[in-house]
Design a protein around this motif. Structure first.
Motif, PDB file in Angstrom:
ATOM      1  N   SER A  47       6.550  -1.086   1.166  1.00 52.32           N
ATOM      2  CA  SER A  47       5.240  -1.339   1.752  1.00 52.32           C
ATOM      3  C   SER A  47       5.422  -1.926   3.146  1.00 52.32           C
ATOM      4  CB  SER A  47       4.461  -2.326   0.903  1.00 52.32           C
ATOM      5  OG  SER A  47       4.165  -1.742  -0.327  1.00 52.32           O
ATOM      6  N   VAL A 104      -6.784  -1.495  -0.333  1.00 47.28           N
ATOM      7  CA  VAL A 104      -5.376  -1.729   0.000  1.00 47.28           C
ATOM      8  C   VAL A 104      -4.853  -2.922  -0.801  1.00 47.28           C
ATOM      9  CG1 VAL A 104      -3.801  -2.398   1.852  1.00 47.28           C
ATOM     10  CG2 VAL A 104      -5.552  -0.686   2.290  1.00 47.28           C
ATOM     11  N   ALA A 122      -4.188  -1.954  -4.296  1.00 53.59           N
ATOM     12  CA  ALA A 122      -2.923  -1.225  -4.471  1.00 53.59           C
ATOM     13  C   ALA A 122      -1.741  -2.193  -4.420  1.00 53.59           C
ATOM     14  CB  ALA A 122      -2.791  -0.167  -3.378  1.00 53.59           C
ATOM     15  N   GLN A 126      -0.482   2.719  -0.071  1.00 60.01           N
ATOM     16  CA  GLN A 126      -0.985   2.333  -1.386  1.00 60.01           C
ATOM     17  C   GLN A 126      -0.208   2.972  -2.531  1.00 60.01           C
ATOM     18  OE1 GLN A 126      -5.227   2.297  -2.030  1.00 60.01           O
ATOM     19  NE2 GLN A 126      -5.646   2.336   0.138  1.00 60.01           N
ATOM     20  N   ARG A 135      -7.570   6.477  -7.100  1.00 63.07           N
ATOM     21  CA  ARG A 135      -6.463   5.828  -7.794  1.00 63.07           C
ATOM     22  C   ARG A 135      -6.310   6.397  -9.214  1.00 63.07           C
ATOM     23  NH1 ARG A 135      -4.818   0.710  -6.566  1.00 63.07           N
ATOM     24  NH2 ARG A 135      -3.329   1.164  -8.211  1.00 63.07           N
TER      25      ARG A 135
END
Lengths: 449, 587
Positions: free
Chosen positions: A89, A154, A157, B236, B309
């Motif tokens: 990330s 975001v 996630a 993500q 998602r």
């Protein structure tokens, strides 16, 4: 053994209470014959006066979320970490304690009250476990808005990544555990189910059968008299609404023994207001519904006027454009606990109309006050109903027609005197909660190298 | 370019794969080629894949996944862009022409993977073309994809129909309703070769022991981050998927592109419906999904439904990882109601132990008898039915997949049979003359209206009853000379524009494979000329008529509205026995 319970948001209410519950439970633990030193870490600027009943043994620490920078971290902490790419990330974060507190750095285990951190997935400097209260956004994505790359999504996630890299996740319902697997992508072996130990309000108050009988007779009488409800509503509601005095209207309903049901909610979209209002309108217009509705909960008074928040405005418009809703729906905002208890106790029934969350204890509270509930059917709520053996009625929250029919059915039930409710609460749950939590912490601590 | 030609009996098949393909696993085409090559069990065929420069690495990657023994049967060659990219026209430049001429000399037959590659209109070799389908014939009005020109494809297919000897398709439905009905191609030129069942794991050549093994392979693969993803999305999902417990999650696998006719948006609606039941199911699609920039209809539907998602995209999967996804999946869904043949996904999925649900459509029905259909087919217009069927399939997975395995086991063909049949057809076609070019038997060939000398003749105005005028300085036509034939004399009856009596016109003729130049002149006294040429070539021979200048009828006749620029006209060709060697004009 040192543990840091980290709450990264300015939460009050249920989440704060749960944080306190966690800290207090851990402060009384002994791991390897050693007391557990617990620090409750709350965000910079947090109103600490909200924190009550926290054990004296627990340290209270303020912290801020800092974007991960290995050099900066090493400089500040005298650590000698290599700047390894722990994550692909772009960003990572870690909680930096304020006022030179070392509680977070020295902790053997972190207990994160959520995986939602705003600057990236949490840097795994310590073994950590994460509490997953719910994954509402899986079913009601509207709560995070339509833009899939907005900060909320975001952060969501990043939460998943943080959970995947954790030593364990603990949940208080099976369905949230299943969500953690499918939605957050955490292996089932890391998911731990703890009992629902969030202690409901009014625990000591138990209503006797005489009260329930009297309440039943009163409601039955009110409904059989076909009393003129319009004299109490219609123009009066409008007038009071303009005077922003709907609480008085509710008080009048209680005083004059006018039957009403209580809709406990807030202003977020998973509370299903639009479908609920459609159901209410149908109930009053098509089903000739005679029981008024009192909506209460944090910020719900915003629904009484135009708002800059699109969703609130949508709900406001729906209400203001409906004659039936203007006549029969009273929105009182957040009630003081004592007044809430009175309203809940006096209500013909409680209406819980939610699309998805980890379930609500207000149904247990209602049952303990002798008030039956009409509950939307979703897995976590059904787990609560089953666990606490609550006798309630259910409906499909996605279907306003079913909701409206169920309201009418409820009206018949209470008109026939069937208002009684019951719930079974075991004191053992808290001790089971503590035992399992302790195992989890021990397991996580083993990975602290 | 060097072809590895070993032995004269080996059939040299060239397969043109047009376009710019950047991944070996993005299109069903690769799967078809894989199956075709897997069916080859001996060394009787050498397959040369002609691809664009941009596609080279994708095809090398694809070939690396073939068993070593079969890799040797496949050569990958770069073709010029005016052949491999600009396929709808035959505007091949000079270097492209030379390339094609040279390449034609080294192959026996073209096997085209689609019927609209008009850039090969002037090949001298016979053509066999795969005609999977013509989507527009199935959906004449429903879709308007700005990236796809129906008119161009239609025109190119029609033109190629004039030079393609045989077509291969995968279902009777396409044969009747697309090829015959839509393009008016004779039934005798179409061979239906239905898809054969296969075991996907065997095809990959890699063993997947169980779900856990499959999920481990997937995670390992994803750690290389080779799936396509937008940058914002990557933030993500990339790491998230690298750690995702695929073996523990109930997921539906959808291996499809998201072209409008693929009906992929039904998946979005079904996923939203299943979400309402709170079932913890996710959906993995192989189509790329964009969240941010210019989302296509499928991506847009996902974002609009807040399912970004829940519906996760993993693109460009190598064949073994693709198989691993099937192994892990709870169910596979094939949402497109129309495919040219019975969907490969059915064989891939069921052989991996995962049941499949296929959108009901004419081709699927062609291969499933009525009593087997309820186990496979769903209404492609009803997302509610699909949602129910997905849940039911997952809940009854073992029984359903067993029944489906029985049904597919009764499919009559094998990969070997299919490849054998296709290459036998190629061999048969290779031995004959190319379609649309006349065999140069002794006799007279009119070049006027209705002439079938060479349907690919170039540089001519439309035919008139008497013959055709050249529209360019260089006009050509082809004849096919059997190799066993004797030398002949060609007599070309040419016309000079009749309105040019006061001036003379000159030109010359060249014959492919003959270095001589045959010059001629006419105009001042006569307006036609016959040029005789001795010819001893074999195979397809191009005859070029070069007009040194062009004239417009309106230049001499003010009343004429004909503004065409005309070169020499060709009325007919006579093929006669060679009489003497000095008939040719001096070069």
């Amino acid at each position: 053994m040192r543990c840091a319970v980290i709450m990264p948001h300015h939460w009050a209410g249920g989440m704060l209470n749960f944080g306190i519950l966690l800290c207090n439970a851990m402060a009384s633990m002994k791991i390897s014959s050693e007391s557990v030193k617990v620090s409750f870490c709350v965000p910079e600027g947090y109103d600490v006066s909200r924190i009550v009943n926290l054990s004296d043994k627990v340290n209270l620490v303020l912290f801020r979320q800092v974007q991960w920078d290995a050099e900066e971290y090493n400089y500040k902490t005298f650590a000698s970490l290599k700047p390894e790419p722990y994550s692909v990330s772009t960003y990572m974060t870690y909680p930096e304690a304020l006022n030179n507190a070392l509680d977070i750095i020295l902790a053997d285990v972190w207990i994160l009250m959520t995986g939602l951190f705003s600057k990236g997935p949490i840097m795994p400097l310590k073994p950590y476990i994460v509490y997953a209260p719910d994954f509402i956004q899986r079913v009601v994505p509207e709560i995070y808005g339509p833009d899939p790359v907005s900060p909320s999504w975001v952060m969501d996630a990043w939460q998943s990544i943080a959970m995947q890299r954790s030593q364990g996740i603990f949940v208080t319902s099976k369905q949230t555990g299943r969500d953690a697997i499918s939605y957050a992508g955490v292996s089932a072996s890391k998911i731990h189910l703890l009992p629902m130990a969030n202690v409901p309000f009014f625990k000591s108050k138990v209503i006797d059968s005489d009260y329930i009988r009297l309440k039943s007779e009163r409601i039955k009488k009110s409904l059989s008299q076909r009393m003129d409800l319009t004299s109490m509503s219609g123009e009066k509601i409008k007038e009071l609404s303009e005077n922003n005095d709907q609480k008085n209207l509710m008080r009048n309903l209680i005083k004059q023994k006018v039957p009403f049901f209580l809709w406990v909610t807030n202003i977020t979209q998973h509370k299903n207001h639009e479908r609920a209002l459609e159901a209410l309108e149908r109930y009053y217009r098509d089903e000739g519904g005679r029981v008024k509705c009192v909506m209460c909960g944090p910020n719900t008074q915003w629904f009484n006027k135009e708002s800059i928040y699109p969703y609130v405005n949508t709900v406001y418009k729906k209400i203001s454009e409906s004659e039936q809703l203007r006549k029969n729906l009273i929105i009182v905002g957040e009630l003081e606990i004592s007044e809430y208890q009175i309203a809940l106790q006096d209500a013909a029934f409680l209406w819980h109309n939610v699309l998805y969350d980890n379930g609500t204890f207000s149904v247990i509270e209602a049952a303990r006050l002798g008030t039956r509930s009409l509950v939307s059917k979703y897995p976590q709520m059904m787990e609560i109903v089953e666990n606490f053996e609550i006798n309630c009625e259910t409906f499909d929250p996605w279907d306003p027609i079913d909701a409206s029919n169920s309201l009418k059915r409820m009206e018949h039930l209470v008109a026939n005197g069937e208002v009684g409710a019951s719930a079974k609460i075991s004191d053992e749950e808290l001790s089971i909660f503590s035992e399992r939590l302790q195992l989890l912490i021990e397991m996580a601590a083993m990975n602290n190298k | 370019m060097t072809l590895d030609v070993q032995g004269t009996d080996r059939l040299r098949v060239a397969c043109l794969i047009p376009g710019r393909l950047t991944s070996a696993f993005a299109e069903g085409l690769f799967q078809y080629l894989t199956l075709l090559v897997h069916g080859l069990t001996d060394n009787t065929v050498q397959l040369s894949l002609v691809v664009s420069d941009d596609s080279m690495s994708a095809f090398h990657q694809w070939r690396n996944y073939l068993p070593i023994t079969q890799q040797a049967n496949v050569i990958i060659i770069t073709g010029p862009n005016d052949i491999t990219i600009d396929i709808y026209e035959d505007n091949i430049g000079a270097s492209g022409k030379i390339w094609l001429q040279n390449f034609d000399a080294k192959i026996d037959v073209w096997l085209l993977i689609r019927p609209d590659i008009a850039s090969l209109l002037s090949t001298d070799k016979p053509i066999v073309s795969i005609f999977a389908d013509f989507v527009f014939a199935a959906y004449p009005t429903l879709f308007t994809d700005p990236n796809y020109s129906v008119e161009q494809a239609y025109r190119a297919t029609t033109r190629m129909a004039g030079v393609t000897t045989m077509y291969i398709c995968f279902s009777d439905y396409v044969k009747k309703n697309h090829i015959i009905k839509f393009f008016d191609i004779e039934e005798s030129r179409i061979k239906v070769v239905p898809h054969a069942p296969f075991n996907y794991e065997q095809l990959t050549g890699k063993v997947i022991h169980n779900k856990f093994d499959a999920a481990r392979k997937i995670r390992e693969y994803l750690k290389n981050g080779e799936s396509w993803r937008e940058l914002d999305q990557s933030q993500q999902l990339t790491e998230f998927l690298q750690l995702y417990p695929f073996e523990e999650v109930e997921f539906a696998f959808i291996s499809t592109r998201a072209r409008p006719h693929k009906n992929a948006s039904l998946i979005v609606k079904a996923a939203a419906e299943i979400r309402k039941t709170y079932r913890n199911m996710i959906f993995i699609v192989t189509a790329p999904v964009r969240w941010v920039k210019s989302p296509d209809y499928f991506s847009q539907a996902i974002v609009d439904a807040g399912l970004q998602r829940i519906i996760l995209s993993v693109t460009d999967l190598p064949i073994d990882i693709h198989a691993a996804f099937y192994k892990c999946a709870a169910v596979t869904v094939h949402p497109s109601p129309f495919e040219g043949g019975f969907p490969f996904t059915a064989f891939e999925s069921v052989s991996s132990g995962t049941p499949i649900l296929i959108a009901d459509g004419p081709v699927a029905r062609e291969f499933l008898v009525e009593e087997d259909r309820p186990d496979f087919l769903f209404d492609p217009l009803s997302h509610r039915e699909l949602a129910k069927r997905i849940i039911s399939a997952v809940d009854n997975r073992p029984n359903l997949v067993e029944r489906q395995r029985d049904v597919l086991g009764r499919f009559p063909r094998t990969l070997y049979q299919n490849s054998t049949d296709i290459f036998a057809l190629c061999r048969q076609v290779a031995d004959g003359k190319p379609f649309g070019i006349s065999k140069a038997d002794l006799g007279l060939y009119d070049f006027g209206l209705g002439s079938a000398i060479d349907k690919g003749a170039k540089g001519w105005w439309p035919a008139e009853p008497w013959g055709r005028w050249a529209s360019e300085n260089h006009a050509s036509l082809r004849l096919w000379f059997p190799s066993e034939g004797a030398a002949v004399t060609l007599q070309l009856e040419l016309r000079c524009p009749p309105w040019a009596k006061s001036r003379s016109f000159t030109g010359h003729i060249t014959i492919e494979g003959d270095g001589r130049v045959y010059q001629f002149e006419c105009g001042t006294s006569v307006n036609h000329v016959t040029v005789s040429i001795d010819c001893a070539q074999s195979g397809t021979v191009e005859i070029s008529i070069h007009s040194h200048e062009l004239a417009r009828p309106s230049e001499n006749d003010p009343n004429s509205s004909d503004q065409r620029a005309l070169g020499f006209g060709l009325e007919r060709i006579r093929v006669c026995e060679q009489l003497r060697s000095d008939t040719a004009l001096n070069s």
